[in-house]
Scaffold this active site. Structure first.
Site, PDB file in Angstrom:
ATOM      1  N   HIS A 189      -2.672   6.499   4.477  1.00  0.00           N
ATOM      2  CA  HIS A 189      -1.772   5.988   4.310  1.00  0.00           C
ATOM      3  C   HIS A 189      -1.293   7.953   4.106  1.00  0.00           C
ATOM      4  O   HIS A 189      -1.334   8.266   3.167  1.00  0.00           O
ATOM      5  CB  HIS A 189      -0.772   5.600   3.791  1.00  0.00           C
ATOM      6  N   CYS A 233       0.825  -1.083  -0.422  1.00  0.00           N
ATOM      7  CA  CYS A 233       0.557  -0.041   0.406  1.00  0.00           C
ATOM      8  C   CYS A 233       1.058   1.115  -0.146  1.00  0.00           C
ATOM      9  O   CYS A 233       0.023   1.826  -0.563  1.00  0.00           O
ATOM     10  CB  CYS A 233      -1.204  -0.491   1.483  1.00  0.00           C
TER      11      CYS A 233
END
Ligand code: A2P
Length: 333
Positions: A246, A133
């Site tokens: 994130h 990710c």
């Protein structure tokens, strides 16, 4: 190789997990041509119902025999399941798009971010790996800069949300936060330390050289996706008490000079990116804003005055969407 059809039989393996659920949502939202959706998880979830286009789909137990007739399988049930079942699925004629790290560095498996290296999809042999990710959102932002000015070195620090670890970690942050606010002791289970009101400079296991596996993934996967072994990447990955999305602080050194304004102009035109950069008005990427969105948000773009050709920037993206489920569905598309 999968034959072109009007509609496909699609499976989600790990359908009850944080990423698996998002895969079902993204397939629905993007109106992926699904003839039939099959959902798999462990025996714990047998019989659960998950909605897809206003119809309930029953979760089935994953076994080695389920893949006959399935065209595309999106896997997100952990590396061990991918190692065991992805080759069986591929042998049954199914194209596997695997979200785990099991196959990413296998030389026979392409590792793909559609905005960066779609050409690598051509040589798959039944398994296509979805990158880590943190790597996905970083390479989306790096690629246009690399093409324009050739990146020599990247120094990245990540601020990663707990949903990257899965649904148990989201529960842990929720319960620890409530416990602390109610003066109760906290008991870390998923993470090695308290995650609520804290930052953990450890994601995954430590290797002999002091780096974590997550940091090494960012180094190796970036080179593979960008098809350039010369890019030097050094990473520090940090888990923060954020549920979703994130963020990353990225320092880039390029071979050719590129100004902050040129980077802004380049990234504004690039696919999958929104430049969100007006700091004087308080406009910069935030995880709470990136959560639920498809694009990688880029801001705080500025020149690094300590080197000749340097750029600093701050990016945020939804790790469950572009960092996982959306990227997998884009590969399928
Ligand atoms: P289950 O919910 O039945 O345990 P997360 O990353 O959010 O923890 O989700 C992991 C996903 O992988 C879940 O859907 C989970 O199903 C699935 N999974 C875990 N272990 C197995 C297994 N042995 N066989 C099939 N699916 C599994």
């Amino acid at each position: 190789m999968l034959k072109k059809k009007d509609k496909y039989i699609v499976a989600v393996v790990g359908a009850t997990g944080a990423v698996g659920k998002e895969m079902v949502t993204v397939l629905e939202e993007r109106n992926f041509p699904v003839e039939k959706l099959r959902l798999f998880a462990s025996e714990r979830s047998e019989g659960k119902i998950i909605n897809f286009h206003q119809r309930g789909v029953t979760v089935e137990i994953l076994t080695e025999k389920v893949f006959d007739g399935i065209d595309i399988a999106l896997f997100s049930a952990g590396g061990d399941r991918s190692l065991q079942y992805a080759p069986i699925a591929a042998k049954a004629g199914c194209v596997v798009i695997d979200n785990s790290s099991a196959w990413r560095m296998d030389p026979a498996t392409p590792l793909v971010v559609p905005e960066v290296n779609p050409q690598d999809l051509k040589w798959h042999k039944g398994i296509i790996a979805n990158p880590n990710c943190s790597t996905i959102q970083m390479v989306v932002a790096l690629k246009p800069i690399h093409d324009a000015a050739k990146i020599k070195r990247v120094v990245v620090t990540t601020f990663q949300s707990v949903s990257g670890t899965g649904s148990k970690a989201m529960d842990e942050l929720f319960h620890q936060t409530a416990d602390i606010l109610n003066f109760r002791d906290v008991k870390p289970v998923v993470y090695p330390h308290q995650i609520a009101f804290n930052c953990l400079p450890q994601i995954d296991k430590f290797m002999d050289d002091g780096y974590t596996k997550e940091e090494i993934k960012m180094v190796n996967e970036t080179k593979k996706i960008m098809n350039d072994d010369s890019i030097r990447v050094t990473a520090t990955t940090v888990r923060v008490p954020v549920f979703r999305a994130h963020s990353e602080s990225i320092n880039i050194e390029t071979e050719k000079k590129i100004t902050a304004n040129e980077v802004r102009a380049l990234l504004s035109k690039a696919p999958g990116i929104i430049v969100y950069d007006a700091p004087e008005k308080g406009v910069y990427p935030l995880p709470v804003f990136a959560a639920g969105k498809d694009e990688v948000y880029v801001g705080r773009i500025r020149e690094d005055h300590t080197i000749d050709n340097g750029i600093n920037m701050w990016i945020a993206a939804d790790n469950l969407r572009k960092g996982a489920a959306l990227n997998a569905v884009q590969i399928a598309e």
